[in-house]
Design a protein around this motif. Structure first.
Motif, PDB file in Angstrom:
ATOM      1  N   GLU A  89       0.826  -1.202   0.000  1.00 42.49           N
ATOM      2  CA  GLU A  89       0.000   0.000   0.000  1.00 42.49           C
ATOM      3  C   GLU A  89       0.868   1.264   0.000  1.00 42.49           C
ATOM      4  O   GLU A  89       1.990   1.262   0.506  1.00 42.49           O
ATOM      5  CB  GLU A  89      -0.918   0.007   1.215  1.00 42.49           C
ATOM      6  CG  GLU A  89      -1.961  -1.083   1.166  1.00 42.49           C
ATOM      7  CD  GLU A  89      -2.898  -1.069   2.361  1.00 42.49           C
ATOM      8  OE1 GLU A  89      -2.691  -0.257   3.298  1.00 42.49           O
ATOM      9  OE2 GLU A  89      -3.854  -1.856   2.351  1.00 42.49           O
ATOM     10  N   VAL A  90       0.319   2.313  -0.565  1.00 42.80           N
ATOM     11  CA  VAL A  90       0.989   3.607  -0.633  1.00 42.80           C
ATOM     12  C   VAL A  90       1.470   4.031   0.753  1.00 42.80           C
ATOM     13  O   VAL A  90       2.597   4.514   0.908  1.00 42.80           O
ATOM     14  CB  VAL A  90       0.054   4.671  -1.253  1.00 42.80           C
ATOM     15  CG1 VAL A  90       0.595   6.071  -1.034  1.00 42.80           C
ATOM     16  CG2 VAL A  90      -0.158   4.397  -2.735  1.00 42.80           C
ATOM     17  N   LEU A 147       0.263  12.495  -5.939  1.00 38.43           N
ATOM     18  CA  LEU A 147      -0.969  12.026  -5.290  1.00 38.43           C
ATOM     19  C   LEU A 147      -1.586  13.116  -4.428  1.00 38.43           C
ATOM     20  O   LEU A 147      -2.801  13.226  -4.313  1.00 38.43           O
ATOM     21  CB  LEU A 147      -0.669  10.841  -4.368  1.00 38.43           C
ATOM     22  CG  LEU A 147      -0.763   9.454  -4.919  1.00 38.43           C
ATOM     23  CD1 LEU A 147      -0.428   8.457  -3.814  1.00 38.43           C
ATOM     24  CD2 LEU A 147      -2.092   9.149  -5.529  1.00 38.43           C
ATOM     25  N   ARG A 195      -7.619   8.958   1.390  1.00 36.45           N
ATOM     26  CA  ARG A 195      -8.170   8.434   0.142  1.00 36.45           C
ATOM     27  C   ARG A 195      -7.167   7.543  -0.598  1.00 36.45           C
ATOM     28  O   ARG A 195      -7.539   6.580  -1.239  1.00 36.45           O
ATOM     29  CB  ARG A 195      -8.604   9.602  -0.745  1.00 36.45           C
ATOM     30  CG  ARG A 195      -9.261   9.221  -2.026  1.00 36.45           C
ATOM     31  CD  ARG A 195      -9.805  10.385  -2.842  1.00 36.45           C
ATOM     32  NE  ARG A 195      -9.131  11.664  -2.696  1.00 36.45           N
ATOM     33  CZ  ARG A 195      -9.641  12.730  -2.079  1.00 36.45           C
ATOM     34  NH1 ARG A 195     -10.831  12.679  -1.533  1.00 36.45           N
ATOM     35  NH2 ARG A 195      -8.967  13.857  -2.005  1.00 36.45           N
ATOM     36  N   ASN A 196      -5.870   7.861  -0.503  1.00 32.24           N
ATOM     37  CA  ASN A 196      -4.865   7.160  -1.287  1.00 32.24           C
ATOM     38  C   ASN A 196      -4.008   6.168  -0.513  1.00 32.24           C
ATOM     39  O   ASN A 196      -3.302   5.372  -1.117  1.00 32.24           O
ATOM     40  CB  ASN A 196      -3.942   8.183  -1.961  1.00 32.24           C
ATOM     41  CG  ASN A 196      -4.668   8.979  -3.011  1.00 32.24           C
ATOM     42  OD1 ASN A 196      -5.193   8.422  -3.959  1.00 32.24           O
ATOM     43  ND2 ASN A 196      -4.707  10.288  -2.839  1.00 32.24           N
ATOM     44  N   LYS A 254      -4.241   2.426  -1.425  1.00 29.75           N
ATOM     45  CA  LYS A 254      -4.040   2.012  -2.816  1.00 29.75           C
ATOM     46  C   LYS A 254      -2.784   1.165  -2.927  1.00 29.75           C
ATOM     47  O   LYS A 254      -1.780   1.459  -2.279  1.00 29.75           O
ATOM     48  CB  LYS A 254      -3.844   3.233  -3.725  1.00 29.75           C
ATOM     49  CG  LYS A 254      -5.074   3.950  -4.115  1.00 29.75           C
ATOM     50  CD  LYS A 254      -4.718   5.061  -5.108  1.00 29.75           C
ATOM     51  CE  LYS A 254      -5.953   5.836  -5.495  1.00 29.75           C
ATOM     52  NZ  LYS A 254      -5.629   6.958  -6.394  1.00 29.75           N
ATOM     53  N   LYS A 262      -0.659   1.099  -8.595  1.00 29.52           N
ATOM     54  CA  LYS A 262      -1.552   2.100  -9.200  1.00 29.52           C
ATOM     55  C   LYS A 262      -0.847   3.415  -9.489  1.00 29.52           C
ATOM     56  O   LYS A 262      -1.314   4.199 -10.304  1.00 29.52           O
ATOM     57  CB  LYS A 262      -2.746   2.370  -8.283  1.00 29.52           C
ATOM     58  CG  LYS A 262      -3.637   1.185  -8.047  1.00 29.52           C
ATOM     59  CD  LYS A 262      -4.563   0.993  -9.212  1.00 29.52           C
ATOM     60  CE  LYS A 262      -5.572  -0.098  -8.854  1.00 29.52           C
ATOM     61  NZ  LYS A 262      -6.440  -0.407  -9.949  1.00 29.52           N
TER      62      LYS A 262
END
Length: 165
Positions: A19-20, A56, A96-97, A100, A104
């Protein structure tokens, strides 16, 4: 001098499924600015950098360009106004990010070299203004075997020219 002579073989990587938020934490603890991204079989599938993370959290959509015509100028000038960029929006972007997968946002069109690539081959990639590359993954087949950074090349060239090689 070849890539194998300059490269760091023990490369810190991230997996494309990470994940980010995990990658951000790893970047915060390192002195470098990006990671090669690999799959389960250590095949290079991309690169993720701080620049990818910044994009981002600072989307271009927040800047509005407004043409303003001021006499006596015949042409209008464009001024960019950044819409609000406060802590709340940053936190919302992060929320929100954060979950991810890094695949992505990573760059998939990665410039690489083989272990027998010359210093000139590496310099050609590092000096390319269009791409602004700081590190060049070294791959054998599709497998990541090392990485050469700008610093590695500069250090080697300095050592060679000063007779310390």
């Amino acid at each position: 001098m070849q890539a194998r002579d300059l490269m760091t073989a023990d490369v810190e990587t991230v997996e494309q499924s990470e994940e980010v938020s995990e990658v951000l934490q790893k970047l915060a603890k390192r002195k470098f600015t990006g990671f090669p991204v690999v799959d389960d079989e250590n095949r290079l599938v991309g690169v993720v950098t701080q620049r990818d993370m910044v994009e981002l959290f600072q989307p271009k959509s927040r800047t509005v360009w407004i043409p303003i015509g001021l006499p006596p100028f015949l042409e209008s000038l464009e001024y960019g106004f950044e819409l609000s960029w406060d802590e709340l929006e940053t936190e919302l972007d992060l929320a929100r990010n954060a979950g991810k997968p890094v695949k992505k946002i990573m760059t998939t069109d990665v410039l690489t070299v083989a272990p027998d690539a010359s210093v000139d081959d590496i310099l050609e990639i590092l000096a390319n203004d269009d791409r602004d590359v700081n590190r060049v993954p070294v791959v054998e087949g599709e497998e990541l075997v090392g990485i050469v950074t700008r610093e590695d090349v500069l250090r080697a060239l300095h050592a060679e020219r000063s007779g310390d090689a």
